[in-house]
Design an enzyme around this catalytic site. Structure first.
Site, mmCIF file in Angstrom:
data_model
loop_
_atom_site.group_PDB
_atom_site.id
_atom_site.type_symbol
_atom_site.label_atom_id
_atom_site.label_comp_id
_atom_site.label_asym_id
_atom_site.label_seq_id
_atom_site.Cartn_x
_atom_site.Cartn_y
_atom_site.Cartn_z
ATOM 1 N N ASP A 1 0.582 -1.152 -0.043
ATOM 2 C CA ASP A 1 -0.063 -0.469 -0.353
ATOM 3 C C ASP A 1 0.780 1.344 -0.034
ATOM 4 O O ASP A 1 0.493 2.043 -0.584
ATOM 5 C CB ASP A 1 -1.147 -0.138 1.529
ATOM 6 C CG ASP A 1 -1.390 1.381 1.307
ATOM 7 O OD1 ASP A 1 -2.413 1.239 -0.225
ATOM 8 O OD2 ASP A 1 -2.484 1.581 2.428
ATOM 9 N N HIS B 1 -5.128 6.156 7.194
ATOM 10 C CA HIS B 1 -3.962 7.332 6.872
ATOM 11 C C HIS B 1 -4.181 8.316 7.782
ATOM 12 O O HIS B 1 -5.413 8.535 7.572
ATOM 13 C CB HIS B 1 -4.962 7.228 5.668
ATOM 14 C CG HIS B 1 -4.411 6.479 5.028
ATOM 15 N ND1 HIS B 1 -3.833 6.411 3.435
ATOM 16 C CD2 HIS B 1 -5.021 4.889 4.975
ATOM 17 C CE1 HIS B 1 -3.603 5.266 2.295
ATOM 18 N NE2 HIS B 1 -4.587 4.639 3.638
ATOM 19 N N CYS C 1 -2.986 9.294 -0.515
ATOM 20 C CA CYS C 1 -3.434 8.848 -1.195
ATOM 21 C C CYS C 1 -4.330 9.653 -2.380
ATOM 22 O O CYS C 1 -4.661 10.608 -2.311
ATOM 23 C CB CYS C 1 -5.270 8.819 -0.166
ATOM 24 S SG CYS C 1 -6.788 7.871 -1.031
ATOM 25 N N ASN D 1 -0.326 6.407 4.972
ATOM 26 C CA ASN D 1 -0.496 5.460 5.853
ATOM 27 C C ASN D 1 0.124 5.886 7.188
ATOM 28 O O ASN D 1 0.935 6.786 7.247
ATOM 29 C CB ASN D 1 0.109 3.541 5.537
ATOM 30 C CG ASN D 1 -1.082 3.609 4.406
ATOM 31 O OD1 ASN D 1 -2.015 2.810 4.663
ATOM 32 N ND2 ASN D 1 -0.048 3.779 3.171
#
Lengths: 316, 316
Positions: free
Chosen positions: A33, A227, A258, A267
């Protein structure tokens, strides 16, 4: 922990842990991620060193890569190479994100034993991210999850946009619970509830978790994924711990932004989480010094400072 | 709140505020604690615009400047000029840090009605910051507080290094409570408990607050003051709110570092706090849009981006 070497002031242990869990499992998402949202495409050898160092630092789960089509996630186009080069450490899990049957084939071929699928809690994000409706996404996941379960794999179901959606605004909690239940009924062993755009605050986190429990989902099947876009990730995590959540997603050094949130922050940083757990006397099994050194090294690879407070304060 | 204009996704209000306070008073410390720790010395006219904009954004308390000797805090050497230029808004308080009798004289001459004194919870920091021992600091404060009270002023007592000290490590909670009680007995109306180096975690915050209450100090006389050095400030604040604290210190845009913590990150950003309070349905009275614009403007004056997640996400 090597605190003295890091110049950490030692701290009194948490005197009253109360209803907090004794131990938390950190689900490290940095290599997947984190890196999939970085502008930079990192060489496979660097990715492998990153994963190995994270496992060596004691992280029990290191989500390693993704088989999403390279057209959508070019940063992880080398998933097969990375998995082929992986020196698996006993006791560490290396899950991989798998979007469809073809991805599952590749995962099986690469010796993957844990997968994750990525669902949406909202119609808008399902359409934009998966190119299908909220209900139709399950048709895509069902054969993947069914086969993975029959292969004996662990399957994590990510639920994204749980706490807010950039196109729809607030998300009905009933809808979130319904999406989560369908993933569990389909065979997912656990869910990760994601605040994809970072807007949640502790009251809403508690409400969502309570709604899952009220719907018969045991809290030990729920992980949280925050996040830090609006600086809320650790506060939300703490709220989840108070309700009994024991699996928390985090990204080493706070890697990953993001693309829908218009912000540079990503994150929850694993280091900031470890600092809090350590201070609260909650077991986590991570060597903070080794982790900070890993994130500082990775930040040098990416050519920018880590957004993690702990990394900035402690890295030399 | 102008959320739509800022492109904020609207969020569901906190469904279960539980024992949380209905309203929080934000004690804005940016112009004092923020700017005194910035490398840059900001021109008086910019400081004045900063204070005026913060008051206009609805902050009920704006700690404006300090009469600490310019040799120690050159950044605030223009305290008298700033106070002379202040256009006081009805309903806003503009406290000023006062270290000694001479500082109090200057504060009185400048029309100040609220002061703060800055005490240490530890021997080491008292010696380094005040050049006297833990017990001797009270001899310095006593005449200042006594006269301020007789002049009808509100007097806030800062207690620094409450949750850890860079030279001593952990700080005995009994000692913190003892320092705080002496300040209250001397005439301070309220205390602000400061995590000067940013090391605290929620369990310790709760333990310290409970110890004050057990010692007979009402929680409404306690404020909390967290630094985000290790990313813990908002999580700690949330823990304090759950125990009934209703005054929270914060710095617009997260201004201010700590010279003893070796990090670029400073106070809890007021914007990140407002975001959390808003999401939890706790009243705060601040116009977030005006505040973000103010911090973005101030960041331009300082020539560096704000460390606040909310400011980075929302500022244009």
């Amino acid at each position: 922990m090597g605190k003295r070497e890091l110049g950490l002031p030692s701290r009194a242990p948490s005197p009253e842990p109360g209803e907090l869990p004794e131990r938390v499992t950190i689900w490290e998402v940095g290599p997947r991620d984190g890196l999939q949202n970085e502008d930079e495409v990192v060489p496979s050898a660097v990715k492998l060193e990153f994963v190995h160092r994270l496992a060596d630092a004691g992280l029990p789960v290191v989500e390693t890569t993704s088989f999403v089509h390279p057209k959508w996630v070019p940063q992880l186009a080398d998933a097969t190479e990375v998995l082929d080069g992986l020196d698996r450490r006993a006791g560490t899990r290396y899950p991989v994100l798998v979007p469809n049957a073809r991805g599952l084939d590749r995962a099986v071929d690469s010796g993957v034993t844990d997968i994750a699928i990525f669902a949406s809690a909202t119609e808008s994000f399902a359409r934009r991210n998966l190119n299908r409706g909220l209900d139709e996404q399950f048709e895509m996941f069902e054969p993947v999850v069914g086969r993975a379960v029959s292969e004996g794999m662990g399957v994590r179901g990510y639920v994204s946009m749980v706490f807010g959606d950039p196109w729809e605004g607030p998300v009905a909690i009933d809808q979130v619970v319904s999406v989560g239940r369908r993933l569990l009924d389909m065979g997912c062993s656990r869910l990760s509830l994601g605040d994809t755009i970072g807007v949640a605050t502790p009251g809403l986190v508690e409400a969502v978790l309570r709604a899952f429990v009220a719907a018969g989902v045991s809290v030990d099947r729920l992980a949280v994924h925050f996040h830090d876009t609006y600086g809320q990730a650790l506060s939300n995590t703490c709220a989840a711990l108070r309700l009994g959540v024991t699996t928390v997603d985090a990204s080493a050094g706070g890697l990953g932004g993001c693309p829908y949130a218009g912000s540079a922050t990503g994150n929850l940083a694993t280091e900031d989480l470890v600092w809090m757990l350590e201070g609260m006397g909650i077991e986590h099994g991570v060597d903070l010094e080794a982790l900070v050194e890993t994130s500082a090294w990775m930040a040098r690879q990416l050519g920018r400072p880590s957004p993690s407070g702990v990394v900035r304060a402690l890295a030399r």
